[in-house]
Design a protein around this motif. Structure first.
Motif, PDB file in Angstrom:
ATOM      1  N   PHE A  96      43.091  39.937  44.322  1.00  0.00           N
ATOM      2  CA  PHE A  96      43.120  40.741  45.545  1.00  0.00           C
ATOM      3  C   PHE A  96      41.956  41.726  45.620  1.00  0.00           C
ATOM      4  O   PHE A  96      41.320  41.873  46.663  1.00  0.00           O
ATOM      5  N   GLU A  97      41.644  42.387  44.532  1.00  0.00           N
ATOM      6  CA  GLU A  97      40.592  43.394  44.575  1.00  0.00           C
ATOM      7  C   GLU A  97      39.254  42.774  44.960  1.00  0.00           C
ATOM      8  O   GLU A  97      38.529  43.305  45.810  1.00  0.00           O
ATOM      9  N   ALA A 132      45.571  42.775  53.557  1.00  0.00           N
ATOM     10  CA  ALA A 132      46.720  41.998  53.086  1.00  0.00           C
ATOM     11  C   ALA A 132      47.619  41.583  54.245  1.00  0.00           C
ATOM     12  O   ALA A 132      48.148  40.465  54.267  1.00  0.00           O
ATOM     13  N   MET A 162      49.073  41.814  47.573  1.00  0.00           N
ATOM     14  CA  MET A 162      48.320  42.898  46.940  1.00  0.00           C
ATOM     15  C   MET A 162      48.509  42.919  45.424  1.00  0.00           C
ATOM     16  O   MET A 162      47.767  43.613  44.710  1.00  0.00           O
ATOM     17  N   GLN A 163      49.474  42.161  44.922  1.00  0.00           N
ATOM     18  CA  GLN A 163      49.715  42.101  43.479  1.00  0.00           C
ATOM     19  C   GLN A 163      48.899  41.005  42.799  1.00  0.00           C
ATOM     20  O   GLN A 163      48.902  40.880  41.582  1.00  0.00           O
ATOM     21  N   SER A 164      48.207  40.204  43.604  1.00  0.00           N
ATOM     22  CA  SER A 164      47.402  39.116  43.067  1.00  0.00           C
ATOM     23  C   SER A 164      46.223  39.653  42.260  1.00  0.00           C
ATOM     24  O   SER A 164      45.582  40.636  42.668  1.00  0.00           O
ATOM     25  N   PRO A 165      45.875  39.028  41.131  1.00  0.00           N
ATOM     26  CA  PRO A 165      44.698  39.468  40.364  1.00  0.00           C
ATOM     27  C   PRO A 165      43.380  39.256  41.109  1.00  0.00           C
ATOM     28  O   PRO A 165      42.367  39.864  40.769  1.00  0.00           O
ATOM     29  N   TRP A 192      42.556  33.617  46.474  1.00  0.00           N
ATOM     30  CA  TRP A 192      43.534  34.707  46.594  1.00  0.00           C
ATOM     31  C   TRP A 192      44.691  34.295  47.489  1.00  0.00           C
ATOM     32  O   TRP A 192      45.867  34.472  47.142  1.00  0.00           O
ATOM     33  N   THR A 201      52.763  42.915  50.510  1.00  0.00           N
ATOM     34  CA  THR A 201      53.026  43.565  49.228  1.00  0.00           C
ATOM     35  C   THR A 201      52.832  42.594  48.074  1.00  0.00           C
ATOM     36  O   THR A 201      52.245  42.938  47.033  1.00  0.00           O
ATOM     37  N   LEU A 202      53.292  41.351  48.248  1.00  0.00           N
ATOM     38  CA  LEU A 202      53.095  40.327  47.226  1.00  0.00           C
ATOM     39  C   LEU A 202      51.618  39.973  47.087  1.00  0.00           C
ATOM     40  O   LEU A 202      51.111  39.800  45.968  1.00  0.00           O
ATOM     41  N   SER A 227      48.729  33.245  46.232  1.00  0.00           N
ATOM     42  CA  SER A 227      49.889  34.027  46.667  1.00  0.00           C
ATOM     43  C   SER A 227      51.114  33.165  46.914  1.00  0.00           C
ATOM     44  O   SER A 227      52.246  33.648  46.876  1.00  0.00           O
TER      45      SER A 227
END
Length: 406
Positions: free
Chosen positions: A325-326, A365, A320-323, A400, A317-318, A404
């Motif tokens: 991640f996409e 993730a 996936m919040q990374s800029p 990425w 979950t953490l 994290s």
């Protein structure tokens, strides 16, 4: 913390390497002594109390080996005890279980689709089941059933089948197979530590005290050693199974695990018979091939969900919040998902390697550390870089993962 992930990966490698080395030593000495014991010959020149002898040649020299069922009239000052191989194989194996499955419980041990339990609960079940296995096995051996070699083996097989099913109702398929190996290996190591070596020490103590040793101690130790002999090959299969999803990630994985015990018994029966000079039971190989074909057929059954595709772990979950991640997720999907998906489209790949699914953001993730090590810090994946993953994409994956802080 990312440096810690690399350290942990190398720690896992070191422990695995140690485990393989000690297992080779234990299995090698076990197979050697079983073959030696079965091949002993009775000759007129045997000294008193000697049961048999064997002449062997190896490494340019000749060896003359004699066996005493109880012991000779005297004992030399130096005795070589074959025990440390078993002890360190179990200890290194348990450490590997801790490093990979206990510290990675959310990913490798617990499958929310199978049983939604916390990691600590799964670890307690794991530990309890291993202890339970030894207690049940030891009680059966000491019960009246233990007086019948065949009867005891049939009952033990029933216990192993039951545990194969039970583990698949609690853990991931991969962990279930691994635990069958741990369950069985614990019985084997405990046989050495709790029965075989103590019985031998009783005999040695009696001899040094001038008493005649009771032959029952040797008989009991021999029974446990025979069990270890027949259980060895299935344990090796279970330890290798984590690399083969067709073994652990199908609906009938518990049946596959059960049938592997039969294969191991058949193969060892062939070699034991040969070493005892009682014939060549080639039928054992034929039956083993039939069972293995049945196993391969069973593996084509419905695949089991991994739980990693739809339920993110707290760490995921953490991530996936990374800029980043996409971009990292797009790189993985674009370069890896043709193989790492439920139905691979890459020619020659029928199952996702190690059953790792990387065709959606949540699963990526959840497998972040594996992705970073395999495709970021190293170029292990994709194999031969067949999908042309760029250096920029690898750098993005590393950025990425490092960002994290995991």
């Amino acid at each position: 913390m990312t440096d810690f992930a690399i350290f942990w990966e190398w720690l896992s490698f070191a422990v695995r390497w140690t485990h393989v080395i000690t297992a080779i030593a234990w299995i090698g000495s076990s197979f050697y002594f079983i073959a030696l014991d079965l091949g002993l010959r009775k000759t007129p020149s045997l000294p008193p109390l000697a049961h048999g002898e064997e002449w062997q040649v190896h490494g340019g020299g000749f060896y003359h080996i004699q066996k005493y069922l109880v012991a000779p009239d005297f004992l030399p000052e130096h005795l070589t005890w074959f025990k440390w191989e078993a002890y360190f194989t179990w200890l290194s194996g348990f450490m590997l279980l801790v490093v990979v499955y206990y510290f990675g419980a959310d990913l490798f041990l617990v499958d929310r689709h199978v049983l939604d339990i916390p990691s600590w609960g799964a670890i307690l079940i794991s530990l309890g089941s291993i202890v339970f296995g030894w207690l049940v096995y030891d009680a059966l051996c000491k019960s009246p059933i233990g007086n019948s070699t065949t009867g005891l083996m049939v009952v033990l097989f029933g216990v192993l089948v039951a545990m194969s099913w039970a583990y698949t109702q609690v853990f991931t398929g991969r962990a279930a197979m691994l635990h069958m190996g741990a369950f069985t290996a614990t019985i084997m190591a405990a046989n050495v530590a709790g029965i075989i070596i103590p019985n031998q020490k009783i005999v040695v103590a009696d001899l040094k005290a001038g008493r005649v040793p009771d032959a029952k101690y040797g008989k009991i130790a021999k029974q446990r050693s025979l069990h270890n002999n027949y259980l060895t090959l299935p344990v090796i299969f279970f330890m290798l199974s984590s690399h083969y999803p067709l073994a652990f990630a199908t609906q009938w994985n518990w049946v596959i695990a059960s049938l592997i015990f039969l294969c191991g018994v058949l193969i060892r029966h062939y070699f034991n018979t040969r070493h005892a000079r009682k014939g060549n039971p080639h039928w054992t190989w034929a039956l083993t091939v039939v069972i293995f074909i049945l196993i391969a057929w069973l593996s084509t059954g419905p695949k089991l969900p991994t739980g990693a595709e739809s339920i993110p772990s707290p760490q995921a979950t953490l991530l996936m919040q990374s800029p980043h991640f996409e971009a990292a997720s797009n790189a993985v999907i674009g370069r890896c998902s043709m193989c790492h998906t439920a139905e691979p489209v890459w020619e020659g790949v029928s199952e996702a390697p190690k059953n790792v699914i990387l065709d959606n953001p949540i699963s990526i993730a959840n497998h972040a550390e594996q992705v970073a090590i395999q495709a970021g810090y190293s170029h292990a994946m994709p194999p031969g870089n067949v999908t042309d993953m760029t250096d920029e994409e690898r750098a993005m994956i590393v950025a990425w993962f490092r960002e994290s802080g995991t």
